[in-house]
Design a protein around this motif. Structure first.
Motif, PDB file in Angstrom:
ATOM      1  N   LYS A 130       4.522  -1.676 -11.741  1.00 58.82           N
ATOM      2  CA  LYS A 130       3.268  -2.154 -11.172  1.00 58.82           C
ATOM      3  C   LYS A 130       2.934  -1.484  -9.839  1.00 58.82           C
ATOM      4  O   LYS A 130       1.839  -1.680  -9.302  1.00 58.82           O
ATOM      5  CB  LYS A 130       3.323  -3.675 -10.964  1.00 58.82           C
ATOM      6  N   ASN A 131       3.856  -0.712  -9.334  1.00 58.81           N
ATOM      7  CA  ASN A 131       3.677  -0.146  -8.003  1.00 58.81           C
ATOM      8  C   ASN A 131       3.918   1.365  -7.963  1.00 58.81           C
ATOM      9  O   ASN A 131       3.016   2.128  -8.247  1.00 58.81           O
ATOM     10  CB  ASN A 131       4.559  -0.908  -7.022  1.00 58.81           C
ATOM     11  N   LEU A 181       5.688  -0.876  -2.171  1.00 59.72           N
ATOM     12  CA  LEU A 181       4.502  -1.560  -2.684  1.00 59.72           C
ATOM     13  C   LEU A 181       3.305  -0.620  -2.758  1.00 59.72           C
ATOM     14  O   LEU A 181       3.083   0.201  -1.864  1.00 59.72           O
ATOM     15  CB  LEU A 181       4.165  -2.746  -1.765  1.00 59.72           C
ATOM     16  N   TYR A 182       2.518  -0.794  -3.814  1.00 58.50           N
ATOM     17  CA  TYR A 182       1.279  -0.034  -3.991  1.00 58.50           C
ATOM     18  C   TYR A 182       0.095  -0.960  -4.235  1.00 58.50           C
ATOM     19  O   TYR A 182      -1.019  -0.684  -3.785  1.00 58.50           O
ATOM     20  CB  TYR A 182       1.458   0.937  -5.166  1.00 58.50           C
ATOM     21  N   GLY A 201       6.052  -1.981   3.138  1.00 56.84           N
ATOM     22  CA  GLY A 201       5.406  -0.986   3.986  1.00 56.84           C
ATOM     23  C   GLY A 201       4.659   0.066   3.192  1.00 56.84           C
ATOM     24  O   GLY A 201       3.818   0.791   3.741  1.00 56.84           O
ATOM     25  N   GLY A 202       4.951   0.151   1.895  1.00 55.83           N
ATOM     26  CA  GLY A 202       4.265   1.125   1.056  1.00 55.83           C
ATOM     27  C   GLY A 202       2.776   0.901   0.983  1.00 55.83           C
ATOM     28  O   GLY A 202       2.002   1.847   0.790  1.00 55.83           O
ATOM     29  N   SER A 203       2.349  -0.336   1.146  1.00 50.10           N
ATOM     30  CA  SER A 203       0.933  -0.659   1.070  1.00 50.10           C
ATOM     31  C   SER A 203       0.121   0.115   2.102  1.00 50.10           C
ATOM     32  O   SER A 203      -0.858   0.790   1.774  1.00 50.10           O
ATOM     33  CB  SER A 203       0.734  -2.166   1.253  1.00 50.10           C
ATOM     34  N   LEU A 204       0.523   0.032   3.383  1.00 50.43           N
ATOM     35  CA  LEU A 204      -0.203   0.744   4.438  1.00 50.43           C
ATOM     36  C   LEU A 204      -0.053   2.249   4.296  1.00 50.43           C
ATOM     37  O   LEU A 204      -1.004   2.999   4.555  1.00 50.43           O
ATOM     38  CB  LEU A 204       0.279   0.288   5.813  1.00 50.43           C
TER      39      LEU A 204
END
Length: 292
Positions: free
Chosen positions: A248-249, A184-185, A159-162
């Motif tokens: 990486k994130n 996540l990034y 959910g970190g992406s959005l």
């Protein structure tokens, strides 16, 4: 300003809820009237910690589902400004995460007279057009009902992406800060790392790398992050997170924005990809600091 902290489960009790009103002062309590697109609700729910009444409501916003915790101290269509915390769930979950892993922190938000909201964002869509449109539509919906003037973002796992894209691209206004837990990034990193596509990031973009790159939060330059506030919780090297690799994130995001951010923090834990229990109260303490 960049701060690094280390907190293990043995010291979790040191993280206490900080004082700071995220929303308007409580005035009176009343069940929220039926909301547009309302699907279901559970009324007069009592929060576990603060014993505050709220309504747990599921709504349909342009075909995307969302779940909201609305404190009964907040009046619809009032001019009094309130705060909202947006919860971004893992890829395997939905807006109903607000009834699951996000329930306790969602109730902590209610205790501060603020709204908790978790959108489905089309399911596992990461930052494709379905997800970003769902985010923008959800903001339009929420702001049409309440005078929201402080938005806080809380993301976990994929959910970190959005959440990162929403902050970096300013998909919604009035963002005060982003709190990420094992989140996540970099979508392109995930696409290359997850060779079996178990995370379905490739599916979200029809395995079209041009589309994936076009809305990858990691491709947003540092400039839009000027004066931002971000805190990431990641597992330490001795307890590696092999689902979302921190270097990486979350740590990559912090390294990029540190020169321009108003606040960039790292806190370590020892649970790999699991969410540490202290994250919930630390989130509220951090949001209280950013609400000033």
């Amino acid at each position: 300003m960049k701060r690094r902290e280390f907190l293990t489960l043995s010291t979790a009790g040191a993280a206490t809820l900080g004082f700071g009103a995220l929303g308007a002062p409580a005035t009176f309590a009343a069940t929220a009237p039926k909301l547009p697109g309302e699907v279901s609700r559970l009324s007069n729910v009592l929060t576990q910690k603060g014993k505050k009444l709220y309504d747990n409501i599921e709504v349909d916003i342009g075909g995307d589902r969302a779940r909201l915790f609305i404190p009964q101290t907040i009046s619809r269509n009032s001019t009094a400004s309130v705060g909202a915390v947006w919860f971004y769930h893992a890829a395997s979950s939905s807006h109903n995460a607000l009834n699951g892993g996000f329930k306790y922190p969602g109730e902590l938000v209610v205790d501060q007279n603020s709204i908790a909201i978790c959108i489905n964002a089309g399911g596992t869509q990461y930052t494709n057009s379905i997800a970003t449109n769902a985010q923008k539509n959800a903001w339009t919906y929420l702001n049409s009902l309440y005078t929201v003037r402080r938005n806080f973002l809380r993301a976990t796992s994929f959910g970190g992406s959005l959440a990162c894209y929403t902050y970096g691209k300013k998909l919604i206004p009035y963002i005060r800060g982003l709190y990420m837990v094992n989140a996540l990034y970099d979508n392109e990193w995930l696409y290359a790392y997850d060779t079996q596509n178990q995370a379905h990031v490739g599916d979200a973009y029809n395995n079209n790398l041009t589309l994936l790159k076009g809305t990858n939060p990691a491709r947003i330059s540092a400039t839009p992050w000027t004066n931002s506030r971000v805190k990431v919780l990641v597992s330490d090297d001795a307890h590696p997170d092999n689902v979302v690799i921190p270097s990486k994130n979350g740590l990559a995001l912090i390294n990029k924005i540190t020169p321009v951010a108003a606040d960039a923090q790292v806190m370590y834990h020892t649970l790999a990809h699991e969410t540490p229990g202290f994250a919930h109260t630390d989130m509220m303490k951090t949001f209280a600091q950013w609400s000033v």
